[in-house]
Design an enzyme around this catalytic site. Structure first.
Site, PDB file in Angstrom:
ATOM      1  N   HIS A 134      -2.949   7.165   2.327  1.00 53.22           N
ATOM      2  CA  HIS A 134      -3.452   5.895   1.798  1.00 53.22           C
ATOM      3  C   HIS A 134      -4.863   5.654   2.339  1.00 53.22           C
ATOM      4  CE1 HIS A 134      -4.065   1.797   0.854  1.00 53.22           C
ATOM      5  NE2 HIS A 134      -3.837   1.352   2.075  1.00 53.22           N
ATOM      6  N   CYS A 192       0.817  -1.227   0.000  1.00 51.33           N
ATOM      7  CA  CYS A 192       0.000   0.000   0.000  1.00 51.33           C
ATOM      8  C   CYS A 192       0.848   1.274   0.000  1.00 51.33           C
ATOM      9  CB  CYS A 192      -0.970   0.003   1.167  1.00 51.33           C
ATOM     10  SG  CYS A 192      -2.014  -1.450   1.208  1.00 51.33           S
ATOM     11  N   ASN A 210     -10.225  -0.008   0.031  1.00 51.01           N
ATOM     12  CA  ASN A 210      -8.755   0.036   0.033  1.00 51.01           C
ATOM     13  C   ASN A 210      -8.245  -0.588  -1.272  1.00 51.01           C
ATOM     14  OD1 ASN A 210      -6.029  -0.375   0.441  1.00 51.01           O
ATOM     15  ND2 ASN A 210      -6.241  -1.136   2.539  1.00 51.01           N
TER      16      ASN A 210
HETATM   17  O1  UT7 Z   1      -3.811  -1.207   3.476  1.00 52.92           O
HETATM   18  C1  UT7 Z   1      -2.923  -1.512   4.502  1.00 52.92           C
HETATM   19  C2  UT7 Z   1      -3.340  -0.933   5.717  1.00 52.92           C
HETATM   20  N1  UT7 Z   1      -4.474  -1.646   6.275  1.00 52.92           N
HETATM   21  C3  UT7 Z   1      -5.115  -1.054   7.237  1.00 52.92           C
HETATM   22  O2  UT7 Z   1      -4.779   0.058   7.540  1.00 52.92           O
HETATM   23  C4  UT7 Z   1      -6.185  -1.793   8.006  1.00 52.92           C
HETATM   24  C5  UT7 Z   1      -6.023  -1.453   9.463  1.00 52.92           C
HETATM   25  N2  UT7 Z   1      -7.019  -2.039  10.329  1.00 52.92           N
HETATM   26  C6  UT7 Z   1      -8.305  -1.670  10.313  1.00 52.92           C
HETATM   27  O3  UT7 Z   1      -8.722  -0.862   9.523  1.00 52.92           O
HETATM   28  C7  UT7 Z   1      -9.211  -2.258  11.374  1.00 52.92           C
HETATM   29  O4  UT7 Z   1      -8.433  -2.909  12.350  1.00 52.92           O
HETATM   30  C8  UT7 Z   1     -10.256  -3.252  10.789  1.00 52.92           C
HETATM   31  C9  UT7 Z   1     -11.284  -2.476   9.984  1.00 52.92           C
HETATM   32  C10 UT7 Z   1      -9.573  -4.270   9.916  1.00 52.92           C
HETATM   33  C11 UT7 Z   1     -10.994  -3.961  11.922  1.00 52.92           C
HETATM   34  O5  UT7 Z   1     -11.598  -3.022  12.782  1.00 52.92           O
HETATM   35  P1  UT7 Z   1     -11.431  -3.195  14.360  1.00 52.92           P
HETATM   36  O6  UT7 Z   1     -12.225  -2.129  14.989  1.00 52.92           O
HETATM   37  O7  UT7 Z   1      -9.957  -3.253  14.649  1.00 52.92           O
HETATM   38  O8  UT7 Z   1     -12.142  -4.589  14.620  1.00 52.92           O
HETATM   39  P2  UT7 Z   1     -11.539  -5.915  15.249  1.00 52.92           P
HETATM   40  O9  UT7 Z   1     -10.605  -6.568  14.319  1.00 52.92           O
HETATM   41  O10 UT7 Z   1     -11.078  -5.625  16.628  1.00 52.92           O
HETATM   42  O11 UT7 Z   1     -12.835  -6.796  15.353  1.00 52.92           O
HETATM   43  C12 UT7 Z   1     -13.917  -6.407  16.200  1.00 52.92           C
HETATM   44  C13 UT7 Z   1     -15.027  -7.402  16.037  1.00 52.92           C
HETATM   45  C14 UT7 Z   1     -14.569  -8.851  16.181  1.00 52.92           C
HETATM   46  O12 UT7 Z   1     -15.596  -9.564  16.890  1.00 52.92           O
HETATM   47  P3  UT7 Z   1     -15.450  -9.872  18.447  1.00 52.92           P
HETATM   48  O13 UT7 Z   1     -14.190 -10.688  18.556  1.00 52.92           O
HETATM   49  O14 UT7 Z   1     -15.347  -8.539  19.112  1.00 52.92           O
HETATM   50  O15 UT7 Z   1     -16.713 -10.617  18.756  1.00 52.92           O
HETATM   51  C15 UT7 Z   1     -14.504  -9.341  14.765  1.00 52.92           C
HETATM   52  O16 UT7 Z   1     -14.708 -10.740  14.670  1.00 52.92           O
HETATM   53  O17 UT7 Z   1     -15.595  -7.304  14.740  1.00 52.92           O
HETATM   54  C16 UT7 Z   1     -15.659  -8.598  14.152  1.00 52.92           C
HETATM   55  N3  UT7 Z   1     -15.552  -8.452  12.714  1.00 52.92           N
HETATM   56  C17 UT7 Z   1     -16.616  -8.278  11.920  1.00 52.92           C
HETATM   57  N4  UT7 Z   1     -17.929  -8.227  12.184  1.00 52.92           N
HETATM   58  C18 UT7 Z   1     -18.745  -8.018  11.149  1.00 52.92           C
HETATM   59  C19 UT7 Z   1     -14.426  -8.428  11.940  1.00 52.92           C
HETATM   60  N5  UT7 Z   1     -14.764  -8.244  10.654  1.00 52.92           N
HETATM   61  C20 UT7 Z   1     -16.099  -8.151  10.616  1.00 52.92           C
HETATM   62  C21 UT7 Z   1     -17.029  -7.936   9.579  1.00 52.92           C
HETATM   63  N6  UT7 Z   1     -18.347  -7.878   9.888  1.00 52.92           N
HETATM   64  N7  UT7 Z   1     -16.658  -7.780   8.274  1.00 52.92           N
END
Ligand code: UT7
Length: 326
Positions: free
Chosen positions: A253, A120, A283
């Protein structure tokens, strides 16, 4: 002939025509037993839709279309370019490079052509490399392209990643000039973090060796992204002898609107100066910055003489910034 500086003299971009809104994706994923929602995607990322390439459409096709549009904006013929750099992590082939395929499609043989792999951050790396090559006399006019078909490396059963990415391409024509265009660039990597975002597969003896899909520790990437974006912005502005207030437009980005906003806040750039496309494009990895740049040039927000700070961050772990005067 060498030039003291390089300038962006044209921008272009291309999105595959199929726009998939969250609601449609949620329905498609539900049919395969993957549970997600429009609300989760919008609240956690700001993404509302992404463009996905049809089966059989490859990276070089998107890149070539974006390049054609950038060349038209610059008023140049393909043969007037002597360097093509493509930033991509989803090339058509292991080799030859996507840049060579773009060169062939444009019908502009003879100049240098190669790919840059910095995920990225790829566009910031490619732009800095092309600028250096122009200033050292290795090239005089370059096409710098970010192009991706990330949909090909997504595991559509992993809701933590498959909702986040899209396909597309953006390009600029960078030309040698007496006046400064690229004001400063800074690039970094820390390979110790290679495992938090990767597609750890390859071809070996006629088979896929390793894992062919993207995997990500989202929270680790999020935290690292915000801290490095702040540091590299300050470093790049300092290198150019400029202050945050001198930045007219900030193009980070486009991974997550929460990352964009917190990076801007930390650096001290008002949100109205931040170009945001992640809601429409999701993204698109190396394509996200040139796609956003072209959109804001074409809608009249970014104008000649303005200072634009572009920042990439992603797998590797890599990050970089390029400050340009348009
Ligand atoms: O391009 C390179 C750079 N990439 C990035 O910058 C991505 C950086 N990371 C992010 O943008 C965020 O960390 C994410 C959008 C990927 C995730 O957001 P988050 O607030 O960090 O969520 P999380 O991973 O902590 O997950 C929270 C909850 C989890 O459930 P529990 O364990 O709390 O019950 C996940 O299983 O959200 C759940 N979850 C979803 N739920 C519904 C993860 N993906 C999904 C989904 N739909 N698509």
């Amino acid at each position: 002939m060498s030039f003291p500086h390089s300038r962006i003299i044209g921008t272009g971009s291309y999105l595959p025509p199929r726009a998939v809104a969250n609601e449609e994706l949620v329905r498609e994923l539900a049919a395969r037993g993957v549970e997600t929602s429009d609300q989760w995607i919008v609240e956690r990322t700001g993404i509302r839709q992404r463009h996905l390439a049809d089966a059989g459409v490859v990276c070089s096709e998107l890149a070539t279309e974006a390049a054609r549009r950038a060349l038209a904006a610059a008023g140049l013929q393909p043969g007037e370019v002597d360097l093509i750099v493509v930033a991509t992590s989803t090339p058509d082939f292991v080799f030859p490079s996507t840049a060579c395929l773009v060169q062939k499609a444009l019908g502009a043989p003879g100049g240098a052509a190669f790919d840059v792999q910095a995920v990225c951050s790829g566009f910031t790396y490619a732009l800095a490399v092309a600028d250096s090559m122009i200033r050292t006399g290795l090239a005089s006019r370059a096409l710098v392209i970010g192009a991706e078909v990330f949909s090909r490396i997504l595991d559509w059963n992993d809701r933590g990643t498959c909702v986040l990415f899209g396909d597309g391409a953006g390009a600029v024509v960078l030309a040698g000039d007496e006046r400064p265009g690229v004001l400063a660039a800074r690039l970094h990597a820390d390979g110790r973090y290679e495992s938090i975002l990767r597609t750890a597969g390859n071809l070996c003896a006629g088979k896929v060796a390793g894992h062919p899909y993207l995997t990500m520790d989202g929270q680790a990437v999020f935290k690292l992204a915000v801290s490095v974006l702040d540091a590299v912005a300050r470093e790049t502005l300092e290198a150019a002898g400029m202050a945050t207030a001198d930045v007219d437009w900030f193009i980070p980005h486009q991974a997550n609107v929460r990352i964009l906003h917190s990076a801007a806040r930390k650096i001290g750039i008002p949100l109205e100066k931040v170009i945001v496309t992640v809601d429409r494009h999701a993204n698109t990895s190396a394509a996200s910055i040139p796609l956003a740049l072209d959109l804001a040039v074409r809608d009249g927000r970014i104008r000649a003489g303005q200072n634009v700070l572009m920042e990439g961050v992603g797998g590797g772990f890599t990050w970089g910034a390029v400050l340009v005067r348009m």
